[in-house]
Design an enzyme around this catalytic site. Structure first.
Site, PDB file in Angstrom:
ATOM      1  N   LYS A  71       0.634  -0.904  -0.047  1.00 40.10           N
ATOM      2  CA  LYS A  71       0.025   0.265  -0.148  1.00 40.10           C
ATOM      3  C   LYS A  71       0.318   1.161   0.017  1.00 40.10           C
ATOM      4  O   LYS A  71       1.845   1.426   0.726  1.00 40.10           O
ATOM      5  CB  LYS A  71      -1.105   0.023   1.570  1.00 40.10           C
ATOM      6  CG  LYS A  71      -1.859   0.677   1.234  1.00 40.10           C
ATOM      7  CD  LYS A  71      -3.806   0.589   1.695  1.00 40.10           C
ATOM      8  CE  LYS A  71      -4.138   1.548   1.313  1.00 40.10           C
ATOM      9  NZ  LYS A  71      -4.111   2.078  -0.408  1.00 40.10           N
ATOM     10  N   LYS A  95       5.415   2.233   8.033  1.00 42.50           N
ATOM     11  CA  LYS A  95       4.120   3.183   8.813  1.00 42.50           C
ATOM     12  C   LYS A  95       3.176   2.329   9.173  1.00 42.50           C
ATOM     13  O   LYS A  95       2.762   1.841  10.069  1.00 42.50           O
ATOM     14  CB  LYS A  95       3.973   4.480   7.855  1.00 42.50           C
ATOM     15  CG  LYS A  95       2.581   5.102   7.970  1.00 42.50           C
ATOM     16  CD  LYS A  95       2.537   6.299   6.695  1.00 42.50           C
ATOM     17  CE  LYS A  95       3.798   6.895   6.733  1.00 42.50           C
ATOM     18  NZ  LYS A  95       3.357   7.988   5.480  1.00 42.50           N
ATOM     19  N   LYS A 107       4.961   2.835  -2.946  1.00 42.26           N
ATOM     20  CA  LYS A 107       5.117   4.030  -3.224  1.00 42.26           C
ATOM     21  C   LYS A 107       4.793   4.440  -4.900  1.00 42.26           C
ATOM     22  O   LYS A 107       5.588   3.743  -5.530  1.00 42.26           O
ATOM     23  CB  LYS A 107       5.813   4.969  -2.825  1.00 42.26           C
ATOM     24  CG  LYS A 107       5.169   6.847  -1.963  1.00 42.26           C
ATOM     25  CD  LYS A 107       4.165   6.728  -1.662  1.00 42.26           C
ATOM     26  CE  LYS A 107       3.819   7.945  -0.946  1.00 42.26           C
ATOM     27  NZ  LYS A 107       2.857   8.054   0.112  1.00 42.26           N
TER      28      LYS A 107
END
Ligand code: NAD
Length: 476
Positions: A71, A95, A107
């Site tokens: 993600k 994260k 990303k």
């Protein structure tokens, strides 16, 4: 004397990672496996615009697939490059681990200045980029799920979702291929505000522990704290709005791409945002001082500094002059590794990006779950919950009457108690819980370990340990 050189964003992330793993007991092989980026796909594609073919360059990087889907946002900016995308993908891995969102890190980015194109052109470019990624499973509900980032928002996510659905007409979960969609296209209430809301919840949790407040040399609560925000985009705007409207903080400075606004009595965040939308920048906004050199305002006196625009804005050239005792990194990578050293030595407390802006991915996680379950949160329980609460209120009313009406329930209590939670309330509750628990896990490490003197190292320690546990369990 030669000037010390600034590490790149990726080197900064690696340096911070290395500082944390030096305090851990990981095998060198596992350490390397976690650190490296698994794959980066570069795509160059042409779109016919204004009568000629224009070629665009885009990236999608997958840092770690210890959990799938991976993600991470898609960014539209002219400075996008492979190094940056890989650093951001690594941050996503850590994260997600820190806030316990069950994803690996990824990303994407497109090298483009979105302001140079109209909506129709952007749609064509976005659909073409999405097509290139989707046909390689780099957009996929169970493998890779993008989200908005700098320069993209709900609109782009809706185009991406639609493009994927057109290419996968029988995939019942197609809508879960991307998050951050508009509500009417499979989105979730509270996603747009989520990252800024997360910054607010993070600061609230910080101010719950007197030890943390003392470490920053501050006192009291968020009420009356003077805040400077850099970047009044999605994240900065919502953070500033909620902190000023709900926690009594005073937004004394707003830094934008064309300069900064300053007002000791506090800026009206909604009004500044409306001005930016209308005029493209902060210049000319009434009722405030204007500074041409926005970056210099980062060094102004305040209690809390919120960089919410770009990476690397606090670096070797200005770190020593930063006066804010508390910095919360709403943007990704706003403090370079060199600046981090300087600030740490000065005693500045930094709430790190990995944690501070995790509200976005947290609510994206909720959106993804909503899409896979094909039902809005709260739809089954809400009225049933209200009916059960009504039973309690009726019963209490009867008892009160039997006792001669010596006590009656206030209307305010009844109003609040009788209303079942809707999706937005549930999302906020889930986000608040996530931000509190993640902060507490960093805080525990920060206070308990003598060899950890900052929240960033604590965050990396917690996150890397979770990723390592996941790899160990797989037997890798
Ligand atoms: P955005 O594009 O909505 O806003 C960025 C803002 O920064 C804009 O208002 C822009 O004008 C301003 N800006 C650009 N250059 C500037 C400069 N030199 N000085 C001051 N301001 C400048 O982007 P966003 O979604 O709010 O993202 C901001 C940061 O937060 C990025 O680092 C992004 O990676 C991070 N982030 C965003 C999300 C999200 O959900 N949107 C989630 C996690 C992290």
């Amino acid at each position: 004397m030669t000037q010390p050189t600034e590490p790149s964003f990726r080197e900064s992330v690696d340096l911070m990672f290395n500082r944390a793993v030096a305090l851990m007991d990981l095998s060198p092989g596992l350490e390397e496996k976690i650190r490296v980026c698994n794959a980066t796909y570069t795509v160059r594609f042409g779109v016919r615009l204004r009568g000629k073919i224009q070629t665009f360059t885009g990236y999608r990087s997958v840092h770690s697939e210890h959990k799938e889907p991976v993600k991470g946002g898609i960014r539209y900016a002219i400075g996008v490059n492979q190094d940056e995308v890989e650093a951001l993908a690594a941050l996503m891995t850590y994260k997600c681990a820190l806030v316990e969102a069950p994803f690996g890190g990824s990303k994407g980015g497109l090298r483009i200045d979105p302001r140079q194109y109209d909506e129709h052109e952007l749609e064509r470019i976005t659909r073409r980029f999405a097509y290139e990624l989707a046909k390689r499973d780099m957009i996929h509900p169970s493998q890779n799920v993008p989200a908005p980032d700098m320069g993209t928002g709900e609109r782009e996510m809706a185009w991406i979702a639609d493009q994927y659905a057109r290419m996968n007409t029988t995939d019942i979960n197609a809508i879960a291929c991307v998050t951050g969609k508009p509500l009417n296209a499979g989105g979730i209430s509270g996603r747009v505000e989520a990252t800024g809301r997360g910054v607010q919840y993070a600061l609230r949790e910080f101010f719950r522990d007197p030890r943390d407040i003392e470490k920053a040399g501050l006192t009291g609560t968020l009420d009356g704290k003077r805040i400077i925000v850099q970047g009044l985009g999605n994240v900065g705007f919502h953070a500033a709005k909620f902190l000023s409207e709900e926690d009594g903080a005073i937004i004394t400075g707003i830094i934008e791409h064309d300069g900064a606004l300053f007002s000791e009595k506090g800026l009206d965040v909604e009004a500044v945002r409306a001005w930016i939308v209308k005029y493209g920048g902060v210049k000319g906004f009434p009722d405030a001082l204007h500074a041409e050199n926005g970056a210099a305002v980062l060094e102004s006196d305040c209690d809390i500094l919120i960089p919410a625009a770009l990476e690397g804005v606090i670096n070797l050239s200005n770190a020593a002059r930063i006066k804010a005792p508390l910095i919360i990194e709403a943007a990704n990578g706003p403090v370079t590794a060199g600046a981090d050293d300087i600030l740490r030595n000065k005693g500045t407390v930094i709430i790190p990006d990995m944690y501070a802006n995790a509200g976005g991915v947290t609510v994206s996680y909720f959106e993804w779950v909503k899409n896979l379950s094909h039902i809005r949160f709260g739809r089954m329980q809400r009225r049933q919950e209200e009916a059960r609460h009504q039973l309690v209120v009726d019963e209490l009313q009867k008892i009160s009457e039997a006792m001669g009406n010596t006590y009656t329930l206030s209307d305010r209590f009844k109003q609040k108690y009788l209303r079942g939670a809707d999706e937005l309330e549930l999302v906020r509750s889930g986000l608040d819980d996530t931000m509190r628990i993640a902060y507490q896990s960093m805080r525990d490490v920060w206070h308990a370990r003598g060899d950890v003197d900052d929240l960033r190292t604590a965050a990396y320690l917690v996150a890397i340990e979770k990723v390592a546990a996941s790899y160990r369990a797989k037997g890798l």
